[in-house]
Design an enzyme around this catalytic site. Structure first.
Site, short mmCIF file in Angstrom:
data_model
loop_
_atom_site.label_atom_id
_atom_site.label_comp_id
_atom_site.label_asym_id
_atom_site.label_seq_id
_atom_site.Cartn_x
_atom_site.Cartn_y
_atom_site.Cartn_z
CG HIS A 68 -1.93 -1.12 1.21
ND1 HIS A 68 -3.29 -0.95 1.03
CD2 HIS A 68 -1.75 -2.46 1.35
CE1 HIS A 68 -3.89 -2.13 1.09
NE2 HIS A 68 -2.98 -3.06 1.28
CE1 TYR A 335 0.00 -5.02 7.51
CE2 TYR A 335 -1.30 -3.28 8.48
CZ TYR A 335 -1.19 -4.34 7.61
OH TYR A 335 -2.26 -4.70 6.83
C1 HEM Z 1 -0.56 -11.64 6.21
C2 HEM Z 1 -1.28 -10.76 5.53
C3 HEM Z 1 -0.85 -9.34 5.29
C4 HEM Z 1 0.40 -8.78 5.20
C5 HEM Z 1 1.74 -9.49 5.33
C6 HEM Z 1 0.24 -7.36 4.95
C7 HEM Z 1 1.29 -6.46 4.81
C8 HEM Z 1 1.16 -5.09 4.78
C9 HEM Z 1 2.24 -4.14 4.93
C10 HEM Z 1 3.70 -4.50 5.08
C11 HEM Z 1 1.71 -2.89 4.91
C12 HEM Z 1 2.46 -1.56 5.08
C13 HEM Z 1 2.54 -1.25 6.58
C14 HEM Z 1 3.32 0.00 6.94
O1 HEM Z 1 4.49 0.16 6.53
O2 HEM Z 1 2.78 0.86 7.70
C15 HEM Z 1 0.30 -3.05 4.71
C16 HEM Z 1 -0.60 -2.02 4.62
C17 HEM Z 1 -1.95 -2.20 4.58
N1 HEM Z 1 -2.66 -3.39 4.65
FE1 HEM Z 1 -1.91 -5.21 4.80
N2 HEM Z 1 -1.10 -7.08 4.91
C18 HEM Z 1 -1.80 -8.25 5.11
C19 HEM Z 1 -3.14 -8.42 5.16
C20 HEM Z 1 -4.06 -7.39 5.09
C21 HEM Z 1 -5.47 -7.55 5.22
C22 HEM Z 1 -6.23 -8.86 5.52
C23 HEM Z 1 -6.03 -6.33 5.09
C24 HEM Z 1 -7.50 -6.10 5.16
C25 HEM Z 1 -8.13 -4.99 5.36
C26 HEM Z 1 -4.94 -5.36 4.88
C27 HEM Z 1 -5.05 -4.00 4.72
C28 HEM Z 1 -4.01 -3.10 4.65
C29 HEM Z 1 -4.18 -1.66 4.54
C30 HEM Z 1 -5.48 -0.91 4.48
C31 HEM Z 1 -2.89 -1.10 4.49
C32 HEM Z 1 -2.53 0.36 4.33
C33 HEM Z 1 -2.32 1.00 5.68
C34 HEM Z 1 -1.80 2.40 5.52
O3 HEM Z 1 -2.41 3.18 4.74
O4 HEM Z 1 -0.79 2.73 6.15
N3 HEM Z 1 -3.77 -6.05 4.89
N4 HEM Z 1 -0.02 -4.39 4.66
#
Ligand code: HEM
Length: 358
Positions: A68, A335
């Protein structure tokens, strides 16, 4: 006279024994760390592995989120309707107004991806309660996740990794993955018809994972939540060509007045799956209108207030609890790893470089 203040000198043998004892204790502690860290079991899925595979697939863009990556900050507040009050003690549902810092984004780890590259958008929010507790949530415009476990998420990422021999992913790998993961069916059915939206603020954003609301009597109710937009697109509106229309659209709309979303909280019936984000809940569940999100200002992510927020879905106030969905713990740990990497690189962000040159 006998000197009772100092102990008798140690013999060489007892000194050796003591040092050996200390070495054993250190070895046991180091072993415990290695076990927890996953060093002893190369098969074990660690947060580091989850983030490394995202970096392999997307490249490393210093200072940006590892997933993201492309996004924009929004500032506003939440107005509680009071409807969730009997289900949760969280102040956000009881106070009239709670300040919010949010972030709209595209999934995937390329901060320069064109906005039309994927039909999914995300919205993350941090509610700052007056009592100092926070509610952080990251929501996606998809109604269900493709997979239900971190291991399957990792394998799906691996299927998209470039092969050392060609520098490109194996085109057969993703279809093979989905062939052996029937749980992805509901997600694949949704993505088939999903189109990239022309605006961030006409999408519905879903928690996807389940949580619990807890009330003053300690009763726990499993829930999922959604932010439902008040803004609508003109009929037939499609996403324009070009890279960066979403942020421009947001800036224009917000300059014309606040943008609103309704927080809908869906209550699970007994037996609805609480630990599997790949499964939808049947229609007909009771839905609370918990209040209204009001967005008043947008800010570029490079120097906006959302930049250094980790929207960890397990940062929750009293009155909201995580479920035992295994994705939640993996998200929280992943995260944190992404956050530590990107915040240690902030000086390499384009905005920081520009400022340094001035
Ligand atoms: C094991 C599963 C998942 C992994 C490894 C993963 C990994 C990540 C990582 C690394 C980030 C960036 C975090 C940061 O640097 O602040 C991220 C952002 C995000 N993820 Fe996931 N994610 C997973 C599952 C999900 C699921 C199930 C959702 C469902 C809603 C989701 C929604 C989001 C959202 C909305 C962001 C953006 C947050 C922002 O704007 O800072 N993720 N994810």
């Amino acid at each position: 006279m006998v000197d009772r203040s100092s102990p008798p000198p140690l013999s060489a043998a007892s000194l050796t024994l003591r040092l050996a004892g200390i070495a054993v204790v250190i070895a046991v502690v180091a072993g415990a760390f290695a076990y927890v860290n996953g060093t002893l079991d190369p098969q074990r899925l660690t947060p580091k592995k989850l983030i490394n595979v995202l970096e392999t697939n997307n490249g490393v863009h210093p200072g940006f989120r590892r997933n993201h990556s492309k996004g924009v900050c929004v500032i506003g507040h939440f107005e509680s309707s009071g409807e969730a009050r009997s289900y949760s003690t969280a102040q956000v549902f009881n106070a009239a107004r709670t300040p919010v810092v949010g972030r709209f984004a595209l999934p995937a780890g390329n901060p320069y991806a064109p906005d039309s590259a994927v039909p999914i958008r995300s919205l993350a929010l941090r509610f700052n309660q007056a009592n100092g507790q926070q509610w952080r949530t990251g929501m996606n415009s998809m109604p269900v996740f493709p997979v239900g476990t971190p291991e399957a998420f990792y394998q799906l990422q691996q299927a998209q990794s470039p092969l050392p021999s060609t520098g490109k992913p194996d085109p057969a790998a993703v279809p093979a993955f989905f062939g052996s993961h029937p749980e992805a069916g509901p997600f694949l059915a949704w993505i088939k018809t999903a189109k990239p939206s022309a605006s961030y603020v006409t999408e519905t954003y879903n928690s996807v994972n389940a949580f619990y609301l807890v009330n003053a009597a300690g009763q726990r109710q499993a829930v999922r939540w959604s932010m439902v937009p008040q803004a609508v697109d003109a009929p037939g509106a499609t996403a324009p060509e070009g890279s960066d229309f979403l942020e421009k659209d947001l800036d224009q709309r917000i300059a014309a007045g606040p943008l609103r979303f309704q927080l809908n909280i869906t209550l699970a019936n007994p037996g609805d799956p609480v630990n599997d984000a790949s499964k939808a809940w049947p229609e007909g569940r009771k839905v609370l209108n918990a209040g209204t999100l009001v967005l008043e200002k947008s800010q570029p992510q490079l120097n906006g207030e959302c930049r250094d927020i980790n929207y960890d879905p397990l940062v929750l106030p009293a009155g909201i609890e995580g479920s035992d969905d295994p994705l939640l713990a993996a998200r929280s740990a992943g995260y944190a790893t992404s956050y530590l990497r990107r915040t240690s690189e902030v000086s390499q962000l384009p905005a920081a470089k520009q400022e340094a040159q001035q």
